[in-house]
Motif scaffolding. Structure first.
Motif, PDB file in Angstrom:
ATOM      1  N   GLY A 156       0.792  -1.221   0.000  1.00  9.45           N
ATOM      2  CA  GLY A 156       0.000   0.000   0.000  1.00  9.45           C
ATOM      3  C   GLY A 156       0.822   1.268   0.000  1.00  9.45           C
ATOM      4  N   LYS A 157       2.142   1.161   0.157  1.00 12.65           N
ATOM      5  CA  LYS A 157       2.986   2.358   0.194  1.00 12.65           C
ATOM      6  C   LYS A 157       3.335   2.875  -1.192  1.00 12.65           C
ATOM      7  CE  LYS A 157       5.108   0.968   4.592  1.00 12.65           C
ATOM      8  NZ  LYS A 157       6.381   0.633   5.285  1.00 12.65           N
ATOM      9  N   THR A 158       3.187   2.077  -2.243  1.00  6.10           N
ATOM     10  CA  THR A 158       3.548   2.484  -3.605  1.00  6.10           C
ATOM     11  C   THR A 158       2.338   2.360  -4.516  1.00  6.10           C
ATOM     12  OG1 THR A 158       4.271   0.241  -4.180  1.00  6.10           O
ATOM     13  CG2 THR A 158       5.930   1.742  -3.275  1.00  6.10           C
ATOM     14  N   LEU A 159       2.392   3.096  -5.640  1.00  7.94           N
ATOM     15  CA  LEU A 159       1.294   3.047  -6.602  1.00  7.94           C
ATOM     16  C   LEU A 159       1.203   1.677  -7.265  1.00  7.94           C
ATOM     17  CD1 LEU A 159      -0.947   4.434  -8.192  1.00  7.94           C
ATOM     18  CD2 LEU A 159       0.791   5.250  -9.811  1.00  7.94           C
ATOM     19  N   GLY A 160       2.362   1.105  -7.592  1.00  8.98           N
ATOM     20  CA  GLY A 160       2.335  -0.222  -8.192  1.00  8.98           C
ATOM     21  C   GLY A 160       1.761  -1.264  -7.250  1.00  8.98           C
ATOM     22  N   GLN A 162      -0.438  -0.682  -4.844  1.00  4.91           N
ATOM     23  CA  GLN A 162      -1.878  -0.460  -4.752  1.00  4.91           C
ATOM     24  C   GLN A 162      -2.605  -1.052  -5.953  1.00  4.91           C
ATOM     25  OE1 GLN A 162      -2.434   3.738  -4.231  1.00  4.91           O
ATOM     26  NE2 GLN A 162      -1.377   3.806  -2.257  1.00  4.91           N
ATOM     27  N   LEU A 163      -2.010  -0.894  -7.137  1.00  5.16           N
ATOM     28  CA  LEU A 163      -2.627  -1.499  -8.320  1.00  5.16           C
ATOM     29  C   LEU A 163      -2.630  -3.021  -8.219  1.00  5.16           C
ATOM     30  CD1 LEU A 163      -1.114   0.752 -11.139  1.00  5.16           C
ATOM     31  CD2 LEU A 163      -3.422   0.831 -10.187  1.00  5.16           C
ATOM     32  N   ARG A 164      -1.559  -3.573  -7.668  1.00 10.00           N
ATOM     33  CA  ARG A 164      -1.502  -5.026  -7.506  1.00 10.00           C
ATOM     34  C   ARG A 164      -2.564  -5.511  -6.535  1.00 10.00           C
ATOM     35  NH1 ARG A 164       3.799  -8.362  -5.250  1.00 10.00           N
ATOM     36  NH2 ARG A 164       2.808 -10.426  -5.181  1.00 10.00           N
TER      37      ARG A 164
END
Length: 458
Positions: A156-160, A162-164
């Motif tokens: 949850g700390k990165t955009l990638g 969150q997309l995952r």
């Protein structure tokens, strides 16, 4: 009890429990999970439920009957005695009269009639025993709940990440829809980028590649590199038919750029005629004229012109030619002396118009036209005089000055269009037509093309 691999572990009576191993609990055992302590106390066994046997249905009560005893009256007895002389006796009959049903009770007013009906007896059912759910056994290689929570926090700390996480929470149908939408979006962006950054003139028209020359220019480009419509890394060949009832010369017109010194040669029917001039500052606007040798031309037959890039192969040098066409110009059939006199007169006119180029807007064009006429007249001579070289040199200089004027006017036109100054754009087109009054120079046709492209009045 099973320790599934929590972050802080579990203590049983002060001792840590091994992970992924069942441990039996007894009454009074103390469990410590993080800051919380539990005391295990087993529950008392449940008492069995005694279900009474169902009662036998009772027989319905017998309906009471009314017994009626009727004695015949004396008058009736006398009638019987008169008819029968036998011994007289008193007749007693028992008649069973069914008891009338009790009328239904009615409520006062218009209330509906109440009918009393016995309710069915309910028997108690024994409880259905629910089997105890066995404890889930850990699957080897599967993450525990704590590990999954830790992984979610990290992703949850990165955009990638969150997309995952969002992708993992989608259903199979949702993944199909999301994948299709993403593919459509990527395709649309790629198409838009290709349309924006596509080089000008790089779109290939429908139909076969043109290879026959006429009086109409071939606007498609040939060669190799940026802006080329028809890719020809090595050479490009054209054909044309030379038909003229009188003596004439054939002039090859074309435009070229991205060409260095002695890079692209021109040949007529297999004989080299010269080289394409190298690039200049006005290469995009200039129109090159190449006179084809009269002895090499075949009348009423197909003639071949070849542009050959001598550096390709093995190199991959970029080059481009476009607006290619041929012009057949009849020359006067006069004696050599008269042809020379005519050429001298035209050369003098060109020199005077060039000296007055700052006085009239079209004087430079008139000078170029006079020099060009003198050049074509001298081409009719088998032996070229010294005047021939002077005329050719003056024609090249005048043509270069006209190309500079054309380039400047076209830049003014583009600037006017960019700033949406329609009046200025129309004025520029009219100025081009004043300086290049006929279609003999390409700048006149170029101004008309631009005016039509942007919908300007002619």
């Amino acid at each position: 009890m099973v320790e599934l691999g929590s972050a802080n572990g579990t203590l049983l009576n002060g001792k840590p429990l091994p992970q992924q191993k069942e441990q039996e609990l007894r009454g009074g055992d103390r469990l410590v999970v993080g800051p919380v302590e539990f005391v295990f106390t087993p529950l008392a066994p449940e008492r069995p439920v005694v279900v009474p046997p169902p009662e036998a249905p009772k027989a319905p009560p017998e309906r009471p009957t009314a017994r009626l005893t009727r004695a015949q009256t004396e008058q009736e007895m006398r009638v019987i005695e008169a008819e029968d002389t036998g011994p007289h006796r008193t007749v007693t009959e028992e008649v069973l009269v069914p008891e009338e049903p009790e009328p239904a009770r009615r409520l006062p007013g218009n209330a509906p009639t109440l009918i009393e009906m016995p309710l069915p007896l309910r028997t108690a059912r024994p409880p259905v025993p629910v089997p105890a759910r066995p404890a889930a056994k850990p699957v080897p290689g599967e993450m525990s709940a704590a590990e999954r929570a830790r992984l979610r926090r990290q992703l949850g700390k990165t955009l990638g990440g969150q997309l995952r996480l969002a992708w993992g929470q989608l259903s199979p149908r949702g993944k199909v829809l999301a994948g299709g939408a993403a593919a459509l979006l990527v395709g649309t962006i790629a198409f838009m980028l290709a349309a924006v950054f596509r080089p000008e003139g790089s779109s290939r028209p429908l139909g076969p590649e043109p290879s026959v020359l006429s009086l109409r220019p071939l606007t498609e480009s040939f060669g190799l590199g940026e802006g080329v419509v028809w890719t020809r890394p090595d050479l490009k060949a054209f054909e044309f038919e030379f038909v003229s009832p009188t003596r004439a010369v054939v002039v090859l017109h074309y435009q070229a750029n991205f060409i260095s010194e002695e890079e692209v040669s021109i040949s007529l029917n297999g004989v080299q005629q010269g080289w394409v001039p190298p690039d200049t500052a006005t290469a995009a606007e200039r129109e090159i004229e190449q006179l084809l040798a009269i002895p090499l031309l075949k009348r009423s037959e197909r003639n071949q012109i070849v542009f050959d890039n001598v550096l390709n192969p093995p190199g991959r040098e970029g080059w481009r030619i476009w607006n290619v066409y041929v012009e057949v110009i009849p020359v006067p059939e006069l004696p050599p002396e008269q042809l020379l006199a005519k050429a001298r007169k035209e050369e003098g006119q060109g020199r005077r118009f060039r000296e007055l180029r700052d006085v009239g807007s079209d004087n430079l064009f008139k000078a170029w036209k006079a020099y060009r006429s003198a050049w074509l007249t001298l081409e009719a001579l088998d032996e070229k005089p010294e005047l021939y070289q002077d005329v050719r040199h003056a024609l090249m200089q005048t043509g270069a000055e006209l190309d500079q004027q054309c380039r400047k006017l076209m830049l003014d036109f583009q600037r006017s269009v960019q700033f949406r100054d329609g009046d200025r754009a129309v004025f520029t087109v009219e100025e081009v037509k004043r300086r290049f009054p006929t279609t003999e120079h390409r700048c006149h046709n170029l101004a008309i093309e631009k005016a039509v492209e942007y919908g300007l009045p002619m």
